[in-house]
Motif scaffolding. Structure first.
Motif, mmCIF file in Angstrom:
data_model
loop_
_atom_site.group_PDB
_atom_site.id
_atom_site.type_symbol
_atom_site.label_atom_id
_atom_site.label_comp_id
_atom_site.label_asym_id
_atom_site.label_seq_id
_atom_site.Cartn_x
_atom_site.Cartn_y
_atom_site.Cartn_z
ATOM 1 N N ALA A 422 0.824 -1.209 0.000
ATOM 2 C CA ALA A 422 0.000 0.000 0.000
ATOM 3 C C ALA A 422 0.851 1.248 0.000
ATOM 4 C CB ALA A 422 -0.931 0.002 1.213
ATOM 5 N N LEU A 423 0.325 2.299 -0.654
ATOM 6 C CA LEU A 423 0.855 3.651 -0.611
ATOM 7 C C LEU A 423 -0.304 4.585 -0.319
ATOM 8 C CD1 LEU A 423 3.036 3.686 -3.880
ATOM 9 C CD2 LEU A 423 3.900 3.550 -1.537
ATOM 10 N N SER A 424 -0.049 5.667 0.415
ATOM 11 C CA SER A 424 -1.115 6.641 0.660
ATOM 12 C C SER A 424 -0.504 7.994 0.939
ATOM 13 C CB SER A 424 -2.009 6.218 1.827
ATOM 14 O OG SER A 424 -1.311 6.305 3.050
ATOM 15 N N GLU A 425 -1.295 9.030 0.664
ATOM 16 C CA GLU A 425 -0.933 10.391 1.031
ATOM 17 C C GLU A 425 -2.216 11.186 1.184
ATOM 18 O OE1 GLU A 425 -0.028 12.764 -3.061
ATOM 19 O OE2 GLU A 425 1.520 11.334 -2.430
ATOM 20 N N GLY A 426 -2.152 12.272 1.927
ATOM 21 C CA GLY A 426 -3.354 13.071 2.142
ATOM 22 C C GLY A 426 -3.040 14.347 2.894
ATOM 23 N N ARG A 427 -4.025 15.206 2.942
ATOM 24 C CA ARG A 427 -3.894 16.459 3.677
ATOM 25 C C ARG A 427 -5.287 16.915 4.104
ATOM 26 N NH1 ARG A 427 -2.510 17.946 -1.693
ATOM 27 N NH2 ARG A 427 -4.161 19.135 -2.735
ATOM 28 N N SER A 428 -5.321 17.713 5.153
ATOM 29 C CA SER A 428 -6.595 18.222 5.635
ATOM 30 C C SER A 428 -6.372 19.545 6.338
ATOM 31 C CB SER A 428 -7.258 17.219 6.598
ATOM 32 O OG SER A 428 -6.459 17.019 7.735
ATOM 33 N N SER A 465 -3.364 3.560 -2.503
ATOM 34 C CA SER A 465 -3.176 2.518 -3.515
ATOM 35 C C SER A 465 -2.787 1.216 -2.832
ATOM 36 C CB SER A 465 -2.092 2.935 -4.515
ATOM 37 O OG SER A 465 -1.942 1.961 -5.525
ATOM 38 N N ASN A 466 -3.444 0.105 -3.243
ATOM 39 C CA ASN A 466 -3.176 -1.212 -2.679
ATOM 40 C C ASN A 466 -2.970 -2.244 -3.776
ATOM 41 O OD1 ASN A 466 -3.530 -1.323 0.405
ATOM 42 N ND2 ASN A 466 -5.292 -0.094 -0.252
ATOM 43 N N ARG A 467 -2.121 -3.216 -3.483
ATOM 44 C CA ARG A 467 -1.944 -4.380 -4.355
ATOM 45 C C ARG A 467 -2.306 -5.620 -3.552
ATOM 46 N NH1 ARG A 467 1.920 -8.405 -5.250
ATOM 47 N NH2 ARG A 467 2.081 -9.123 -7.427
ATOM 48 N N TYR A 468 -3.317 -6.384 -4.044
ATOM 49 C CA TYR A 468 -3.752 -7.606 -3.388
ATOM 50 C C TYR A 468 -3.318 -8.806 -4.226
ATOM 51 C CZ TYR A 468 -6.891 -4.564 -0.732
ATOM 52 O OH TYR A 468 -7.413 -3.583 0.071
ATOM 53 N N ASN A 483 -5.771 -1.816 -6.548
ATOM 54 C CA ASN A 483 -6.810 -0.857 -6.180
ATOM 55 C C ASN A 483 -6.176 0.502 -5.905
ATOM 56 O OD1 ASN A 483 -8.701 -2.857 -6.307
ATOM 57 N ND2 ASN A 483 -9.191 -2.881 -4.124
ATOM 58 N N ALA A 484 -6.763 1.521 -6.456
ATOM 59 C CA ALA A 484 -6.353 2.893 -6.150
ATOM 60 C C ALA A 484 -7.615 3.682 -5.830
ATOM 61 C CB ALA A 484 -5.614 3.522 -7.325
ATOM 62 N N SER A 485 -7.588 4.443 -4.729
ATOM 63 C CA SER A 485 -8.773 5.190 -4.320
ATOM 64 C C SER A 485 -8.452 6.666 -4.192
ATOM 65 C CB SER A 485 -9.321 4.654 -2.984
ATOM 66 O OG SER A 485 -8.368 4.808 -1.960
ATOM 67 N N ASP A 486 -9.454 7.473 -4.504
ATOM 68 C CA ASP A 486 -9.371 8.931 -4.412
ATOM 69 C C ASP A 486 -10.537 9.366 -3.521
ATOM 70 O OD1 ASP A 486 -9.189 11.617 -4.734
ATOM 71 O OD2 ASP A 486 -9.816 11.659 -6.828
ATOM 72 N N VAL A 487 -10.201 9.887 -2.342
ATOM 73 C CA VAL A 487 -11.223 10.200 -1.348
ATOM 74 C C VAL A 487 -11.106 11.659 -0.944
ATOM 75 C CG1 VAL A 487 -12.174 9.649 0.926
ATOM 76 C CG2 VAL A 487 -11.135 7.840 -0.467
#
Length: 944
Positions: A422-428, A465-468, A483-487
Motif C-alpha cells: 500500500a501507498l497513501s498520502e493526504g492532507r486536511s 493505492s493497494n496491491r492484493y 486498487n487505487a482510491s481517491d477520497v
C-alpha cells in the motif's frame, strides 16, 4: 509585659469583625530561648482530625517609634460552638509547635491561649543521619485536599510527574491521566490557570519539582459560573499546582540532551516565565525513544502496555497567557507544530466464533508513515460586565504512508492467503470559531441568559493505492488486483444554543429552559480504480476506463437536530470552614430532540434521495448528598439515551473492494437506545487515612448496532452487515482506598479494585444459512492492584502487585470457555547518597500470563531497569544513565474477546537500550527586599 491589656484590646479592634456566630482565638508568639517576640510566624487552626479550619490566621507585629518589636499577636475566627481545636505555629528554621485550645461555650466572644514559644531546629549529624521535624504530607482544608510538596524528598533533577506519583492516593496511567482515589482529574492547573490548553504531560514532564509549594485537589467553578457569581455549570475536578513565591516572577528553564545504544537519541528544552500580567512558555522536543515512563516507577512496564510502534518526533510549541489585574480579562494563545515518523510492525492471531465453525487467521502488518501538523488556538475571555468567550482554532495536517501485510486464513485447512502492498498520502485543514456568553437579567432573583455559537469547516483529501495477491488453496487460483482510491471529505458543522435560567422559582427550585440547534453538511467523494500497477489515484490518467462503479460513490449528507430542554434542580450546601458551598442536590431533566436527515447518494446502479425525521424523549435525573462537614459525598444518576440510525448505513450497497471482505448496507437498520445508572460514594478522613471511594455503574443497551459476520468456508470470504441487536449490558464496580500508616506517616498503603461483567451480543452465520445467529458472550473481569511504600527522606521503596482475571463463556454449543490471567509483582526503589547526592533507582517486576490460546503468549517476563544520576553545580546540572530491559524481556501483547471472537495482538516495541542524559536547570527570579512580610522588589534580581 506592660501594656498587655491595651495591646490585646487593640488587636481585637483591628482584626476581622467578630459576630455572634464566631469566636476569636487569640495569642502571642515568642522565641523560647531569647524570650523575645518572634515575627514571620504562620498560625493555622485545625480540627482534632487535622482538617484545616483556618489556614493562615491574622498576625500583627507591634513596633514602637524606634522600630523595636514589642509584641507579636495573632487572631483567628472560628465557629461559635463548644469545640476543641489544635493551633499550629510554623516558621522556617524553627520546629513546628502544636497547642490545644478549647472553646468552652458559644456565648463568649474570644479565647486567649498561653504564649506560643518556638525553638530553632537543631540538625544533629549522627553517622550521616539528620534529625528534623516531620512535615504533614497531606491534609484537608475544607473540601480541598492539599499536598505539601516540601514533605516529599526527591532526587535533584526530578520533575512534577515524579512528585505526583509519590502523592498518597494518586495514580497515573500511561496517557498522563491523573486519578485521585479512583476519580479522574479533569484538568491540571498552574496557579489556578489552564496551561497548554489542558495538556497535562507538558507541565508534568518539564516543571522542576523544587519550584512547587503545594498541590491542591478540589472542584473548581467554571469561568461562566465565576463571572455570574454562582454555579451554573458542573464544577471541574482539578489538581492545582502552586509555585513557591520566589518562582512566581522571572523564569524557569531546562535543557536536556541524551544519546544511547540502538541509535536512541533525545533533545528537548523548556522555558516558563512570569510577569505581573503575563505567563509565557516555550518548548521544543526531538527524540526517537517514544517513551515517557521513568525507571523506578511501578506497574507501568508490563508487556501489554509497551509502546506499539517506533516513533520519531520533532515538535515546538508555545503558550502565551494574559490576565488583567482584576482577573476579569484573560487571553490565551497556543501554537504548536509537530512532525513525526512512525514505524509499526504487528502480528495478530484472530479466532472467529461462528456456529459450528471456528475459522482462524494470522495477520502480519508493517507500515511507515510521516505526518506534520500545525495548530493555532486563541481564546479571549471577559468576566465583567458580562461573561463573553471568543475562541478561534486553525488546523492543518499533511501525511503520507507506505506498508504491506501478509494474511493467512483457514478453517479445517488453509483456505486463503493474501499479500497487500500500500501507498497513501493526504492532507486536511479545518477552521473553527466558537462564541459564547452569559449575563444576569435580574441579580436579585438570579435570572440569567446564556448563548453559544459554533462554526467549523474541514476539507480532507487522501489518496490510497493497494496491491492484493490472493491465493485460494481449494481452487489453486491466484488473483492479483490493484486498487487505487481517491477520497475527499468536506464537512461543515454549525451549532447554536441558548438557555434561560430562573433561580428560586418556588422554594429553592431552579428552572432552566433551553434550545439547542445543530447542523452538519457532509460531502464525500470516494472512487475506486483498478490500474495495472501500484499507483496513487492522483497519478492516474483516463480514470473513467478503470473506474469500479460498484465500489465508487458520491454522497451528500445533511443532518440537523433541534433539542428543547426543561430542567428542574435544587441546590444543597455544605460547610467549607466558615462558608457555605452550594452544589446540585437533585436535578431532573427532559430533553426532546427532533432529528432530520437527508441523503443524496449515487453508487453504480444506485441513485437515491432519502430523508427522515425522528422525535425522541431523553429523561435523566441525578441526586447528590453531602454531609455538613463535606466528609461524606454520595451521588446517584440515571438516564436514557437514544439516537436515530445514520441513513448512510441504510443504503442497500455491496462493497467488495477487498478480496476477502465484503461489506453490505441494511435498509432495515434502526437507531440505538441505552439506559445507564451510576452510584458513587466518597468518605474523607484526616491525615492518617485520606479517604475511601466506592462506585458502581450499569448500562443496558435496549437496541444497538452490531456487525453480523457471514463466513464462506470454501472461499474464505467474510461478509459484514450492520444489524440491530438487543439485550446487551455491562456492569462495573470499583473500590479505592489509601492510607498513611504510623504516626510519622513513613508508610503508605493503597489498593484499587474493580470488577466488570459484560454481556456482549452480536450476530454470526455460515454461508448457505438463511439467517444469522445471535451470539452472546459473557466476560467477567476481576482486577485488584495494591502497593505498600516506605518513604523517608531520600529513601523510597515500594512493593506492588496486580492481578487481572478474565473469564469468557458463550451460549453457542461449540464455544470453548476462555480463561486468561495476567498478574505481576515486584519492587521499585530509589536512594540518594547523603553527601555526594548520587541517586540509584531500579525497578524489577515479574509479568506473567496464563490461559491464552497461543502457548507463546503464556509467558513469564522478568523486566529489570536501573538508573544512576549525579547532580553537579548545586543541582543545576544532572547527569543520568539509564538501562532499560536489562534482561531483554520486553514485548507488547494485547488480548481482547467479544461476541465476534478472540484476538491476540503483538506489536514491535523499543528494544533494550542504555541511554546517557545531561539536564541543565536554571531560573532567574526576583530576590527579597528589606520590607516587612514577603514583599518582593521586582527590580532586584538574582541568578540562581
Amino acid at each position: 509585659m506592660k501594656g498587655n491589656l491595651l495591646v490585646y484590646i487593640l488587636l481585637l479592634f483591628c482584626c476581622v469583625h467578630t459576630s455572634a456566630q464566631t469566636v476569636e482565638i487569640v495569642g502571642e508568639v515568642e522565641d523560647a530561648f531569647l524570650q523575645v517576640p518572634l515575627s514571620g510566624v504562620r498560625i493555622s487552626i485545625l480540627n482534632p482530625d487535622s482538617t484545616v479550619v483556618v489556614d493562615s490566621a491574622k498576625v500583627v507585629d507591634f513596633i514602637d517609634r524606634n522600630g523595636k518589636l514589642l509584641q507579636v499577636m495573632f487572631s483567628a475566627a472560628v465557629k461559635a460552638e463548644k469545640k476543641d481545636y489544635l493551633v499550629r505555629a510554623t516558621k522556617t528554621g524553627y520546629g513546628d509547635v502544636w497547642q490545644s485550645v478549647s472553646v468552652p461555650s458559644s456565648q463568649i466572644s474570644s479565647v486567649k491561649i498561653p504564649t506560643i514559644k518556638m525553638r530553632k531546629e537543631r540538625n544533629m549529624a549522627l553517622n550521616e543521619v539528620v534529625v528534623k521535624a516531620t512535615k504533614v504530607k497531606m491534609y484537608y482544608k475544607g473540601d480541598t485536599l492539599v499536598y505539601d510538596a516540601d514533605a516529599f524528598k526527591l532526587p535533584d533533577g526530578s520533575m512534577l510527574d515524579a512528585l505526583i506519583r509519590q502523592l498518597p492516593g494518586v495514580t497515573m496511567n500511561d496517557g498522563g491521566e491523573i486519578f485521585v482515589n479512583g476519580r479522574r482529574v479533569d484538568e491540571l492547573l498552574l496557579g489556578s490557570r489552564t496551561f497548554f490548553r489542558g495538556n497535562k504531560k507538558v507541565l508534568m514532564e518539564n516543571l522542576p519539582y523544587y519550584t512547587v509549594k503545594n498541590l491542591k485537589v478540589y472542584e473548581k467553578q467554571t469561568d461562566k459560573s465565576e463571572a455570574l457569581g454562582y454555579d451554573v455549570e458542573p464544577r471541574k475536578y482539578v489538581m492545582d499546582v502552586n509555585l513557591k513565591n520566589e518562582y512566581n516572577q522571572g523564569y524557569i528553564a531546562n535543557v536536556e540532551a541524551a544519546g544511547g545504544t540502538e541509535d536512541r537519541w533525545l533533545g528537548r528544552g523548556f522555558l516558563l516565565g512570569f510577569t505581573d500580567r503575563w505567563r509565557y512558555a516555550l518548548l521544543g522536543n526531538v527524540n526517537n525513544v517514544n517513551e515517557s515512563r521513568h525507571i523506578g516507577e511501578h506497574g507501568h512496564w508490563s508487556p501489554a502496555t509497551m509502546p506499539q510502534s517506533l516513533l520519531t518526533t520533532r515538535s515546538v510549541a508555545t503558550d502565551l497567557d494574559y490576565q488583567s489585574k482584576d482577573k476579569n480579562v484573560t487571553n490565551n494563545f497556543n501554537a504548536g507544530f509537530t512532525s513525526s515518523n512512525t514505524e509499526l510492525e504487528m502480528h495478530q492471531r484472530y479466532e472467529q466464533f461462528l456456529e459450528g465453525s471456528k475459522p482462524m487467521s494470522l495477520t502480519e502488518n508493517r507500515n511507515e508513515s510521516d505526518n506534520w501538523h500545525l495548530k493555532l488556538v486563541n481564546r479571549l475571555n471577559f468576566k465583567k460586565p458580562a461573561y463573553f468567550d471568543f475562541t478561534s482554532h486553525f488546523d492543518y495536517e499533511k501525511r503520507n504512508a507506505s506498508g504491506g501485510s501478509h494474511f493467512n486464513q483457514w478453517d479445517d485447512r488453509l483456505t486463503a492467503s493474501m499479500r497487500t502492498d500500500a501507498l497513501s498520502e493526504g492532507r486536511s485543514w479545518a477552521f473553527c470559531q466558537e462564541t459564547g456568553g452569559s449575563f444576569n437579567v435580574n441579580k436579585e432573583k438570579r435570572w440569567y441568559g446564556n448563548y453559544y455559537l459554533f462554526f467549523r469547516h474541514s476539507d480532507d483529501q487522501s489518496w490510497l493505492s493497494n496491491r492484493y495477491d490472493t491465493w485460494q488453496a481449494t481452487t489453486q487460483a491466484d488473483d492479483i488486483r490493484h486498487n487505487a482510491s481517491d477520497v475527499s471529505h468536506k464537512l461543515t458543522n454549525m451549532m447554536f444554543n441558548t438557555y434561560w435560567t430562573i433561580t428560586d422559582l418556588f422554594g429553592k427550585v431552579d428552572l432552566i429552559i433551553g434550545d439547542d440547534w445543530n447542523y452538519s453538511d457532509s460531502r464525500i467523494h470516494d472512487y475506486l480504480y483498478h490500474p495495472d500497477t501500484l499507483l496513487l489515484a492522483s497519478q492516474l490518467d483516463m480514470l473513467s476506463a478503470i473506474t469500479d462503479p460498484s465500489n465508487s460513490y458520491d454522497s451528500h449528507h445533511r443532518n440537523w437536530c433541534n433539542t428543547a430542554s426543561i430542567i428542574f434542580s435544587q441546590n444543597g450546601t455544605y460547610k467549607l470552614g466558615l462558608y457555605d458551598i452550594q452544589y446540585d442536590r437533585w436535578r431532573v431533566a427532559l430533553n426532546v430532540p427532533v432529528f432530520h436527515q437527508s441523503l443524496d447518494y449515487r453508487r453504480g446502479g444506485i441513485d437515491t434521495l432519502m430523508h427522515g425525521t425522528w422525535v425522541y424523549f431523553r429523561p435523566d435525573a441525578s441526586f447528590r448528598h453531602m454531609s455538613e462537614d463535606g466528609k461524606h459525598d454520595f451521588r446517584l444518576s440515571a438516564g436514557y439515551q437514544c439516537a436515530p440510525v445514520d441513513i448512510l448505513n441504510q443504503i442497500g450497497y455491496r462493497d467488495d473492494s477487498q478480496p476477502l471482505v465484503i461489506k453490505e448496507g441494511n435498509p432495515d437498520l434502526k437507531g440505538t437506545a441505552t439506559t445507564s445508572a451510576n452510584a458513587d460514594y466518597t468518605r474523607k478522613y484526616g491525615t492518617h487515612v485520606s479517604l475511601w471511594h466506592a462506585g458502581a455503574s450499569f448500562n443496558y443497551r435496549h437496541r444497538d448496532v452490531a456487525q453480523s459476520a457471514s463466513y464462506n468456508p470454501v472461499t474464505g470470504v467474510y461478509t459484514y452487515k450492520p444489524m440491530n441487536v438487543s439485550g446487551a449490558y455491562s456492569a462495573t464496580a470499583r473500590f479505592d482506598i489509601s492510607a498513611n500508616i504510623g504516626e510519622k506517616r513513613y508508610w503508605t498503603w493503597q489498593m484499587n479494585a474493580d470488577a466488570n461483567y459484560d454481556h456482549s451480543v452480536d450476530h454470526a452465520m455460515l454461508a448457505g444459512e438463511t439467517e444469522s445467529h445471535v451470539n452472546a458472550v459473557n466476560t467477567t473481569v476481576l482486577h485488584d492492584g495494591t502497593y505498600i511504600q516506605y518513604n523517608k527522606d531520600a529513601f523510597n521503596i515500594r512493593a506492588s502487585g496486580d492481578i487481572r482475571w478474565r473469564h469468557s463463556e458463550g451460549r453457542m454449543r461449540d464455544f470453548e470457555t476462555l480463561d486468561a490471567l495476567d498478574f505481576n509483582y515486584g519492587l521499585s526503589a530509589r536512594y540518594t547518597l547523603p553527601r555526594i547526592k548520587t541517586t540509584l533507582s531500579a525497578d524489577a517486576t515479574m509479568y506473567s500470563r496464563r490461559g491464552y490460546g497461543s502457548a507463546e503468549l503464556n509467558t513469564d517476563d522478568f523486566v529489570l531497569n536501573a538508573s544512576l544520576s549525579q547532580p553537579f553545580w548545586k543541582g543545576k546540572l544532572i547527569a543520568r544513565i539509564e538501562a532499560f530491559d536489562l534482561l531483554h524481556q520486553v514485548s507488547s501483547t494485547q488480548y481482547s474477546v467479544n461476541a465476534q471472537g478472540r484476538t491476540e495482538t503483538w506489536f514491535r516495541s523499543l528494544p533494550h537500550y542504555v541511554m546517557l542524559h545531561l539536564v541543565f536547570h536554571w531560573n532567574k527570579n526576583p530576590k527579597k527586599g528589606g520590607c516587612s512580610g514577603s514583599e518582593l522588589h521586582p527590580k532586584s534580581w538574582t541568578l540562581n
